[in-house]
Design a protein around this motif. Structure first.
Motif, PDB file in Angstrom:
ATOM      1  N   ASP A 234      -9.849  -5.945  10.292  1.00 23.56           N
ATOM      2  CA  ASP A 234      -9.304  -6.888   9.316  1.00 23.56           C
ATOM      3  C   ASP A 234     -10.137  -8.171   9.354  1.00 23.56           C
ATOM      4  O   ASP A 234     -10.874  -8.413  10.293  1.00 23.56           O
ATOM      5  CB  ASP A 234      -7.827  -7.133   9.597  1.00 23.56           C
ATOM      6  CG  ASP A 234      -6.992  -5.878   9.305  1.00 23.56           C
ATOM      7  OD1 ASP A 234      -7.495  -4.965   8.624  1.00 23.56           O
ATOM      8  OD2 ASP A 234      -5.848  -5.815   9.780  1.00 23.56           O
TER       9      ASP A 234
ATOM     10  N   HIS B 173      -9.326   0.278  13.213  1.00 21.98           N
ATOM     11  CA  HIS B 173      -8.129   1.094  12.993  1.00 21.98           C
ATOM     12  C   HIS B 173      -8.263   1.842  11.681  1.00 21.98           C
ATOM     13  O   HIS B 173      -9.123   1.511  10.851  1.00 21.98           O
ATOM     14  CB  HIS B 173      -6.865   0.224  13.038  1.00 21.98           C
ATOM     15  CG  HIS B 173      -6.887  -0.959  12.119  1.00 21.98           C
ATOM     16  ND1 HIS B 173      -7.641  -2.083  12.373  1.00 21.98           N
ATOM     17  CD2 HIS B 173      -6.258  -1.189  10.939  1.00 21.98           C
ATOM     18  CE1 HIS B 173      -7.465  -2.963  11.402  1.00 21.98           C
ATOM     19  NE2 HIS B 173      -6.637  -2.437  10.508  1.00 21.98           N
TER      20      HIS B 173
ATOM     21  N   ILE C 198       0.828  -1.207   0.000  1.00 24.46           N
ATOM     22  CA  ILE C 198       0.000   0.000   0.000  1.00 24.46           C
ATOM     23  C   ILE C 198       0.863   1.259   0.000  1.00 24.46           C
ATOM     24  O   ILE C 198       1.886   1.320   0.699  1.00 24.46           O
ATOM     25  CB  ILE C 198      -0.914   0.030   1.252  1.00 24.46           C
ATOM     26  CG1 ILE C 198      -1.545  -1.341   1.505  1.00 24.46           C
ATOM     27  CG2 ILE C 198      -2.005   1.089   1.117  1.00 24.46           C
ATOM     28  CD1 ILE C 198      -2.172  -1.499   2.886  1.00 24.46           C
TER      29      ILE C 198
ATOM     30  N   HIS D  58     -11.714   0.493   9.848  1.00 28.47           N
ATOM     31  CA  HIS D  58     -12.146  -0.855   9.462  1.00 28.47           C
ATOM     32  C   HIS D  58     -11.557  -1.873  10.421  1.00 28.47           C
ATOM     33  O   HIS D  58     -10.662  -1.546  11.201  1.00 28.47           O
ATOM     34  CB  HIS D  58     -11.663  -1.178   8.033  1.00 28.47           C
ATOM     35  CG  HIS D  58     -10.171  -1.286   7.950  1.00 28.47           C
ATOM     36  ND1 HIS D  58      -9.338  -0.191   7.843  1.00 28.47           N
ATOM     37  CD2 HIS D  58      -9.332  -2.366   7.995  1.00 28.47           C
ATOM     38  CE1 HIS D  58      -8.081  -0.583   7.823  1.00 28.47           C
ATOM     39  NE2 HIS D  58      -8.044  -1.901   7.915  1.00 28.47           N
TER      40      HIS D  58
ATOM     41  N   PHE E 267      -1.862 -10.648   5.689  1.00 31.61           N
ATOM     42  CA  PHE E 267      -3.026 -11.110   6.455  1.00 31.61           C
ATOM     43  C   PHE E 267      -3.047 -12.643   6.466  1.00 31.61           C
ATOM     44  O   PHE E 267      -3.114 -13.274   5.411  1.00 31.61           O
ATOM     45  CB  PHE E 267      -4.319 -10.595   5.830  1.00 31.61           C
ATOM     46  CG  PHE E 267      -4.366  -9.091   5.684  1.00 31.61           C
ATOM     47  CD1 PHE E 267      -4.825  -8.284   6.717  1.00 31.61           C
ATOM     48  CD2 PHE E 267      -3.936  -8.474   4.508  1.00 31.61           C
ATOM     49  CE1 PHE E 267      -4.876  -6.899   6.584  1.00 31.61           C
ATOM     50  CE2 PHE E 267      -3.986  -7.091   4.364  1.00 31.61           C
ATOM     51  CZ  PHE E 267      -4.457  -6.297   5.402  1.00 31.61           C
TER      52      PHE E 267
ATOM     53  N   TYR F 236       0.550   5.536   0.483  1.00 34.37           N
ATOM     54  CA  TYR F 236      -0.285   6.661   0.903  1.00 34.37           C
ATOM     55  C   TYR F 236       0.406   7.968   0.540  1.00 34.37           C
ATOM     56  O   TYR F 236       1.442   8.304   1.137  1.00 34.37           O
ATOM     57  CB  TYR F 236      -0.489   6.623   2.415  1.00 34.37           C
ATOM     58  CG  TYR F 236      -1.097   5.352   2.960  1.00 34.37           C
ATOM     59  CD1 TYR F 236      -2.466   5.229   3.145  1.00 34.37           C
ATOM     60  CD2 TYR F 236      -0.285   4.265   3.320  1.00 34.37           C
ATOM     61  CE1 TYR F 236      -3.027   4.065   3.668  1.00 34.37           C
ATOM     62  CE2 TYR F 236      -0.826   3.101   3.842  1.00 34.37           C
ATOM     63  CZ  TYR F 236      -2.198   3.004   4.015  1.00 34.37           C
ATOM     64  OH  TYR F 236      -2.734   1.854   4.529  1.00 34.37           O
TER      65      TYR F 236
ATOM     66  N   CYS G  30       3.267   0.827   3.272  1.00 42.08           N
ATOM     67  CA  CYS G  30       3.027  -0.210   4.269  1.00 42.08           C
ATOM     68  C   CYS G  30       2.800  -1.516   3.515  1.00 42.08           C
ATOM     69  O   CYS G  30       2.112  -1.530   2.490  1.00 42.08           O
ATOM     70  CB  CYS G  30       1.786   0.153   5.078  1.00 42.08           C
ATOM     71  SG  CYS G  30       1.053  -1.237   5.945  1.00 42.08           S
TER      72      CYS G  30
ATOM     73  N   ARG H 240       4.032   7.497   2.121  1.00 40.63           N
ATOM     74  CA  ARG H 240       4.232   6.405   3.090  1.00 40.63           C
ATOM     75  C   ARG H 240       3.864   5.062   2.474  1.00 40.63           C
ATOM     76  O   ARG H 240       2.844   4.943   1.799  1.00 40.63           O
ATOM     77  CB  ARG H 240       3.363   6.636   4.321  1.00 40.63           C
ATOM     78  CG  ARG H 240       3.337   5.452   5.304  1.00 40.63           C
ATOM     79  CD  ARG H 240       2.454   5.780   6.494  1.00 40.63           C
ATOM     80  NE  ARG H 240       2.420   4.717   7.490  1.00 40.63           N
ATOM     81  CZ  ARG H 240       1.526   3.731   7.515  1.00 40.63           C
ATOM     82  NH1 ARG H 240       0.588   3.654   6.587  1.00 40.63           N
ATOM     83  NH2 ARG H 240       1.560   2.805   8.468  1.00 40.63           N
TER      84      ARG H 240
HETATM   85  O1  LIG Z   1      -1.117   1.214   6.566  1.00 41.17           O
HETATM   86  C1  LIG Z   1      -1.212   0.658   7.651  1.00 41.17           C
HETATM   87  O2  LIG Z   1      -0.444   0.901   8.579  1.00 41.17           O
HETATM   88  C2  LIG Z   1      -2.308  -0.374   7.934  1.00 41.17           C
HETATM   89  C3  LIG Z   1      -3.128  -0.766   6.743  1.00 41.17           C
HETATM   90  C4  LIG Z   1      -4.335  -1.559   7.108  1.00 41.17           C
HETATM   91  O3  LIG Z   1      -4.880  -1.420   8.175  1.00 41.17           O
HETATM   92  C5  LIG Z   1      -4.900  -2.570   6.172  1.00 41.17           C
HETATM   93  O4  LIG Z   1      -4.513  -2.583   4.996  1.00 41.17           O
HETATM   94  O5  LIG Z   1      -5.733  -3.372   6.582  1.00 41.17           O
END
Ligand SMILES: O=C(O)CCC(=O)C(=O)O
Ligand SMILES: N=C(N)NCCCC[C@H](N)C(=O)O
Ligand SMILES: [Fe+2]
Length: 328
Positions: free
Chosen positions: A213, A269, A189, A211, A285, A191, A281, A279
């Protein structure tokens, strides 16, 4: 159930990993201490950092570095691996394409899932059938992610043995027909930073709306230096999960909430990148078997001292309904 936690605990899991496949692990004092800390963190926050996890810091960093390189490419390049329904919702999605509670998220991503071959889960699996799409550039992308996914899968299985001990006294509740053939999801991801005077930026600041997970356990590998992930406590305050170099942020998903009969919660979160810097990430999962019907474990019903709090849910159905609402 989440409490009014004000910060997220850090757990050194090395003692658990050392004894993880030992039949006598439950009797080991080092393991017991890790299990106690996991249980406390899962009850109080549903979130914890792990260190001592054995995945080299250099790999955590390299994975984020190739992600940055990919997102830096021009749009025409990224769209070559466009996410489509035909590809089982695997591939690249542009900023604003993922929807959370009706609002477009200010992130772009590559979504990857464990392969689902045609007919593998009958009509249940149809939506997710497909192969992952990998970019040609950066060149080592697929090979690196394959290694990373393998290590995250193994690490998650081991953390789940600790969580299983905490919940039931046996390390094996999340193996076999429950999660012995764990489905996995990975989201790479990006941002965008906040708008600057001299360039375009996101149109709102919600990188990812609130949301939970979907599965058992999430391992978040986030960029150092930018605090953006926030976790909601019982009073509704948003508690930051700042980056701690070399750690994963772990959190509980909806299937573990059900198995534990609510002893553990899948905590809300969200992500807000207020910094001017882009950013990245990489979220891994760890889920149950795709076609597993999940319901509260008998020991958890007893321990929670009340009736069964959740109806049974089939993980694959939960995932498919989420994917279809995420992408309209
Ligand atoms: O970007 C993050 O730190 C968490 C991303 C997140 O919560 C997700 O993709 O489910
Ligand atoms: N596979 C997972 N957990 N993905 C998390 C994405 C969260 C945002 C999504 N639009 C949603 O509303 O769920
Ligand atoms: Fe999440």
């Amino acid at each position: 159930m989440a409490t009014d936690f004000k910060s997220i605990p850090i757990i050194d899991i090395s003692a658990l990993l050392a004894k993880c496949d030992d039949p006598k692990m439950a009797e080991d004092p080092g393991v017991s201490e890790v299990v106690r800390q996991l249980d406390q963190a899962c009850r109080e926050a549903g979130f914890f950092y792990v260190k001592g996890h054995g995945i080299p810091d250099s790999l955590l960093k390299e994975v984020k570095s190739v992600a940055h390189k990919f997102f830096d490419l021009p749009y025409e390049e990224k769209i070559k691996i466009k996410m489509t329904a035909e590809a089982g919702f695997r591939g690249y999605q542009r900023v604003g394409e993922n929807i959370t509670k009706g609002i477009p998220d200010m992130h772009e991503a590559i979504d990857c899932y464990r392969e689902v071959k045609e007919g593998m889960y009958g009509s249940l699996g149809k939506t997710m059938e497909g192969y992952n799409q990998w970019p040609c550039s950066p060149q080592n992308f697929k090979e690196l992610m394959d290694v990373y996914i393998r290590l995250c899968t193994d690490l998650s299985r081991k953390i789940m043995r600790g969580i299983s001990l905490a919940l039931t006294g046996s390390p094996e509740e999340f193996e076999g027909r429950r999660a012995g053939d764990a489905f996995w999801v990975m989201r790479i991801i990006g941002y965008p930073g906040v708008p600057t005077a001299d360039g375009p930026g996101p149109t709102n600041d919600i990188g990812c709306g609130a949301h939970t997970d979907y599965g058992l356990l999430t391992l978040v590998n986030q960029d150092d230096d930018i605090t953006a992930l926030q976790v909601r406590n019982l009073s509704g305050e948003w508690i930051s999960a700042p980056p701690i170099s070399g750690t994963f942020v772990c959190n509980i998903g909806d299937m573990l909430k059900i198995y534990s009969n609510g002893l553990y919660d899948s905590t809300l979160h969200r992500v807000i990148n207020k910094s001017p810097t882009y950013r990245v990430c990489v979220a891994y999962f760890y889920e149950t078997n795709f076609d597993t019907a999940v319901e509260p474990l008998e020991t958890c019903i007893q321990r929670s001292g009340r009736a069964k709090k959740f109806e049974r849910a089939v993980y694959g159905e939960h995932l498919v309904s989420k994917v279809l609402t995420n992408f309209g």
